[in-house]
Design an enzyme around this catalytic site. Structure first.
Site, short mmCIF file in Angstrom:
data_model
loop_
_atom_site.label_atom_id
_atom_site.label_comp_id
_atom_site.label_asym_id
_atom_site.label_seq_id
_atom_site.Cartn_x
_atom_site.Cartn_y
_atom_site.Cartn_z
N HIS A 123 5.07 74.14 74.46
CA HIS A 123 3.70 74.65 74.92
C HIS A 123 2.74 73.54 75.15
O HIS A 123 1.70 73.67 75.72
CB HIS A 123 3.10 75.68 74.03
CG HIS A 123 2.62 75.36 72.84
ND1 HIS A 123 3.33 75.23 71.36
CD2 HIS A 123 1.58 74.67 72.53
CE1 HIS A 123 2.44 74.94 70.40
NE2 HIS A 123 1.47 74.58 71.14
N ASP A 153 10.26 76.60 71.51
CA ASP A 153 9.10 75.59 71.29
C ASP A 153 9.37 74.22 71.24
O ASP A 153 8.57 73.59 70.65
CB ASP A 153 8.13 76.26 70.57
CG ASP A 153 6.74 75.78 71.03
OD1 ASP A 153 6.62 75.47 72.20
OD2 ASP A 153 5.69 75.94 70.31
N SER A 227 0.06 70.21 67.15
CA SER A 227 1.24 71.01 68.07
C SER A 227 2.11 69.63 68.29
O SER A 227 1.71 68.71 68.83
CB SER A 227 0.95 71.51 68.92
OG SER A 227 0.54 72.89 68.58
#
Length: 472
Positions: A123, A153, A227
């Site tokens: 993402h 992911d 992230s």
């Protein structure tokens, strides 16, 4: 074609454009989102020593780790119209449409200094037209996208291998609740930041919006921008890729000690597949249909506990059929991992490669036994199902969509000039139903062709519309 019902249209919309982000929604907030950090008072510094003994410090370990954690900058060019998404007015006044560059920040981890491999989250780089990486020494390098897997992911990039430092991959399977861990990343775009905590839980699943799940939960602060960053143990080994934090009030409410990371063992497996399969992840399947075991089923099958995945159908020529599984068996464990229901079994399969060996804990006629089998690849060639599908390949829908109630199969590719192409089938189509029979997923889609229908009609969802195709 007529419009697809709104709920399914919204659900399936994520299946295109790289299958959308695996960003965690409905309370699970992706750290890639921007937020304004709250200013906290500075803590008093600890003394360098106490009673003549040096104070413990993470600094020596972090000195080796920090050069391997990078900031990831992605850019995406988008067309913006003052009429929003209205296609009629946008075509009438194209001169009013403007180009805009959307930018986002995240983190990444160098895992191979010689080859320049960098792991991050899908993402973080999804839909990006350009990605660059800034090293801890200030250098900014253009990154080459090698592939990603939305359902775990995980994404892999490559940067020029010039004087790089990598973090060794650790054994995330050895993590225990209570082990100390350190998160390193680029929260809020502030620059390289370190937070510490413990492993709060392992094997976390059933989080909203995510695909295949086996998260490490930690109370080390994971904030927007973390992230794709590193979760390391006290030996400086990578045990996880930070992916999200949970907060029902959103990232503006601050950290509440619920962070999640993708285990390094999963990231290692996905990276290996992306390298070996030219950016594609292949998954294995047992080839069974199951239902959750409730109290009524448990009593009927003579089970002590109302848990497990009860096998209701074994598909022909599947791994399960070769292993001797049969309807009525209850799968309660896989490779030592507890299986409480059908979703847990599906999640387990989704994290296995086609050549994986699996040992299943099964209850049959009230007695426990173990079954060892190899999985088989879930992707299907259309020509092997029906000659009218020759040239098309089929895959499972992204797990993120299945968790929202979608069912069907995805057309992953259609060869130009093939029989399937001449009938109008396209890559990216979602097959919702077919005249061959009912199905929910790829295994049951294959089984529906046990008897070839005289006319093969597919109900297809494409670009927000549903229609039917007669396959010639």
């Amino acid at each position: 074609m007529r419009p697809l019902p709104t709920l399914l249209a919204l659900t399936l919309a994520a299946a295109f454009g790289g299958f959308a982000a695996t960003a965690l929604r409905d309370g699970l907030r992706s750290p890639a989102e921007a937020a304004t950090p709250a200013l906290l008072p500075a803590a008093a510094a600890l003394p360098a020593s106490a009673n003549g003994a040096p104070m413990p410090s993470l600094a020596p370990m972090l000195q080796k780790v920090l050069p391997a954690v990078v900031s990831v900058h992605s850019e995406q060019h988008v067309q913006v119209s003052p009429f929003g998404n209205d296609p009629i007015f946008s075509r009438m006044f194209p001169e009013l449409t403007q180009d805009r560059i959307n930018q986002s920040l995240g983190s990444g981890v160098i895992v191979d200094a010689a080859k320049g491999y960098v792991l991050t989250n899908h993402h973080v780089i999804e839909g990006a037209d350009a990605v660059s990486v800034t090293l801890s020494d200030g250098r900014t390098l253009k990154a080459e996208f090698l592939g990603s897997d939305p359902d775990t992911d995980v994404a892999l990039m490559r940067i020029p291998a010039q004087n790089l430092t990598a973090i060794p991959l650790g054994n995330s399977g050895a993590l225990r609740v209570g082990d100390f861990v350190v998160a390193v990343g680029n929260p809020f775009g502030l620059g390289q930041t370190v937070t510490s905590g413990i492993v709060s839980a392992v094997g976390r699943s059933n989080l909203p919006g995510a695909g295949y799940q086996n998260f490490i939960q930690t109370d080390a602060s994971i904030n927007p921008g973390n992230s794709g960053g590193a979760l390391v143990n006290l030996n400086g080994e990578l045990v996880g890729i930070n992916t999200a934090s949970f907060n029902p009030r959103g990232s503006m409410a601050g950290n509440i000690g619920l962070g999640f990371a993708i285990p390094a063992d999963i990231a290692r497996n996905i990276m290996g597949q992306l390298i070996a399969n030219k950016g594609v992840v292949r998954r294995g399947t047992l080839g069974v249909e199951t239902q959750d075991v409730d109290a009524r089923i448990a009593k009927a099958l003579g089970l002590a506990d109302a848990r497990g995945a009860a096998v209701t159908r074994v598909f022909p020529e599947s791994a399960a059929a070769a292993a001797g599984l049969r309807a009525g068996d209850v799968i309660v464990g896989a490779n030592g991992q507890r299986i409480d229901d059908g979703e847990a079994l599906r999640n387990f399969q989704g994290l296995q490669s086609p050549d994986a060996k699996v040992t299943l804990d099964v209850v049959r006629d009230g007695k426990p036994l173990q079954v060892t089998t190899g999985l088989r690849e879930s992707a299907r060639d259309g020509g092997s199902l029906d000659a009218r599908l020759a040239g098309a390949s089929f895959g499972e829908l992204p797990e993120t969509l299945r968790r929202q109630g979608a069912s069907g199969v995805l057309v992953t590719s259609v060869a130009a000039g093939s029989r399937a192409a001449r009938s109008g089938l396209r890559s990216g189509d979602v097959i919702l139903s077919a005249s061959s029979g009912g199905f929910d997923d790829l295994d049951s889609f294959r089984a529906s062709f046990a008897r070839s229908p005289r006319q093969l009609v597919l109900t297809v969802w494409r670009s927000g519309q549903r229609g039917q195709l007669l396959m010639q």
